[in-house]
Design an enzyme around this catalytic site. Structure first.
Site, PDB file in Angstrom:
ATOM      1  N   GLY A  46      17.495  21.922 -42.974  1.00  0.00           N
ATOM      2  CA  GLY A  46      17.750  21.324 -41.671  1.00  0.00           C
ATOM      3  C   GLY A  46      19.251  21.271 -41.425  1.00  0.00           C
ATOM      4  O   GLY A  46      20.040  21.267 -42.370  1.00  0.00           O
ATOM      5  N   GLN A  51      26.754  18.102 -37.628  1.00  0.00           N
ATOM      6  CA  GLN A  51      27.192  18.701 -38.891  1.00  0.00           C
ATOM      7  C   GLN A  51      28.035  19.950 -38.679  1.00  0.00           C
ATOM      8  O   GLN A  51      28.723  20.385 -39.600  1.00  0.00           O
ATOM      9  CB  GLN A  51      25.994  19.035 -39.771  1.00  0.00           C
ATOM     10  CG  GLN A  51      25.262  17.808 -40.276  1.00  0.00           C
ATOM     11  CD  GLN A  51      24.098  18.195 -41.143  1.00  0.00           C
ATOM     12  OE1 GLN A  51      23.009  18.455 -40.645  1.00  0.00           O
ATOM     13  NE2 GLN A  51      24.344  18.252 -42.449  1.00  0.00           N
ATOM     14  N   CYS A  94      21.961  16.830 -48.632  1.00  0.00           N
ATOM     15  CA  CYS A  94      22.587  16.950 -47.316  1.00  0.00           C
ATOM     16  C   CYS A  94      23.708  17.969 -47.398  1.00  0.00           C
ATOM     17  O   CYS A  94      24.564  17.883 -48.290  1.00  0.00           O
ATOM     18  CB  CYS A  94      23.123  15.592 -46.866  1.00  0.00           C
ATOM     19  SG  CYS A  94      23.851  15.635 -45.214  1.00  0.00           S
ATOM     20  N   LEU A  95      23.706  18.918 -46.470  1.00  0.00           N
ATOM     21  CA  LEU A  95      24.738  19.952 -46.462  1.00  0.00           C
ATOM     22  C   LEU A  95      26.127  19.370 -46.207  1.00  0.00           C
ATOM     23  O   LEU A  95      27.121  19.981 -46.581  1.00  0.00           O
ATOM     24  CB  LEU A  95      24.413  21.020 -45.415  1.00  0.00           C
ATOM     25  CG  LEU A  95      23.121  21.802 -45.666  1.00  0.00           C
ATOM     26  CD1 LEU A  95      22.844  22.757 -44.499  1.00  0.00           C
ATOM     27  CD2 LEU A  95      23.190  22.555 -46.984  1.00  0.00           C
ATOM     28  N   HIS A 136      15.566  12.843 -41.432  1.00  0.00           N
ATOM     29  CA  HIS A 136      16.928  13.022 -41.949  1.00  0.00           C
ATOM     30  C   HIS A 136      17.830  13.583 -40.842  1.00  0.00           C
ATOM     31  O   HIS A 136      18.936  13.086 -40.617  1.00  0.00           O
ATOM     32  CB  HIS A 136      16.881  13.970 -43.160  1.00  0.00           C
ATOM     33  CG  HIS A 136      18.210  14.288 -43.744  1.00  0.00           C
ATOM     34  ND1 HIS A 136      18.628  13.754 -44.942  1.00  0.00           N
ATOM     35  CD2 HIS A 136      19.218  15.097 -43.324  1.00  0.00           C
ATOM     36  CE1 HIS A 136      19.834  14.228 -45.225  1.00  0.00           C
ATOM     37  NE2 HIS A 136      20.213  15.034 -44.255  1.00  0.00           N
ATOM     38  N   GLU A 137      17.342  14.616 -40.153  1.00  0.00           N
ATOM     39  CA  GLU A 137      18.153  15.237 -39.098  1.00  0.00           C
ATOM     40  C   GLU A 137      18.305  14.312 -37.894  1.00  0.00           C
ATOM     41  O   GLU A 137      19.374  14.253 -37.294  1.00  0.00           O
ATOM     42  CB  GLU A 137      17.555  16.586 -38.693  1.00  0.00           C
ATOM     43  CG  GLU A 137      17.486  17.609 -39.813  1.00  0.00           C
ATOM     44  CD  GLU A 137      18.787  17.825 -40.565  1.00  0.00           C
ATOM     45  OE1 GLU A 137      19.880  17.733 -39.962  1.00  0.00           O
ATOM     46  OE2 GLU A 137      18.714  18.085 -41.783  1.00  0.00           O
ATOM     47  N   HIS A 140      21.114  12.005 -38.412  1.00  0.00           N
ATOM     48  CA  HIS A 140      22.431  12.602 -38.141  1.00  0.00           C
ATOM     49  C   HIS A 140      22.839  12.421 -36.681  1.00  0.00           C
ATOM     50  O   HIS A 140      24.027  12.254 -36.381  1.00  0.00           O
ATOM     51  CB  HIS A 140      22.434  14.101 -38.471  1.00  0.00           C
ATOM     52  CG  HIS A 140      22.730  14.413 -39.891  1.00  0.00           C
ATOM     53  ND1 HIS A 140      23.933  14.103 -40.488  1.00  0.00           N
ATOM     54  CD2 HIS A 140      21.989  15.029 -40.839  1.00  0.00           C
ATOM     55  CE1 HIS A 140      23.916  14.506 -41.754  1.00  0.00           C
ATOM     56  NE2 HIS A 140      22.744  15.067 -41.996  1.00  0.00           N
TER      57      HIS A 140
END
Length: 156
Positions: A46, A51, A94-95, A136-137, A140
């Site tokens: 994701g 991000q 997480c990226l 999660h997304e 963000h």
């Protein structure tokens, strides 16, 4: 398509509340395509617009591409409609916070509504890893990171 630089914690854009997408045009479609390419390149499941430095209510996911054919999904202006009382504790990566897995407890099932790249509305239920990923997304987009929800409890 182009690879986009992924912002890393503590970049301020990751803590901002993203604004709704108002214009559904070729630029938005290109951004989504670039985000999908960036997500795959970074081996993520994701990626949210903040991000990549854009405070927009947009994220992309593909939770199964590592095990099979790619099935990317694009969520524009997503909203949580409902969440189950049942929860699940999972380890999340997480990226934007590499090499920092977090144990996060989230509802096991959620219903989301969102728009696609043409502005059409959709609503669907998600469960399992897909429910975890969309939550999660969605976090963000509200400036919330998995480290904010981390639990020390053992996974069981």
């Amino acid at each position: 398509m182009a690879l986009l630089p992924i912002r890393r914690h503590p970049d301020a854009v990751l803590r901002a509340t993203a604004r709704p997408v108002a214009l559904f045009d070729a630029t938005l479609s290109q951004l989504a395509a670039d985000m999908i390419e960036t997500m795959y390149h970074a081996t993520g499941r994701g990626l949210a617009a903040p991000q990549v430095g854009l405070p927009l209510r947009l994220f992309v996911t593909d939770v199964r591409w590592r095990e099979g054919d790619p099935e990317p999904k694009v969520f524009v202006n997503p909203e949580l409609v409902s969440a189950s009382d049942e929860t699940v504790l999972r380890e999340e990566g997480c990226l934007s916070i590499p090499d920092t897995p977090c144990r996060v407890r989230r509802p096991a099932r959620v219903v989301l509504k969102w728009q696609d790249l043409q502005g059409a509305g959709h609503e669907a239920a998600f469960e399992g890893i897909e429910a975890t990923c969309v939550q999660h997304e969605l976090d963000h987009l509200d400036g919330v990171l998995c480290i904010d929800r981390h639990e020390e409890e053992n996974l069981a």
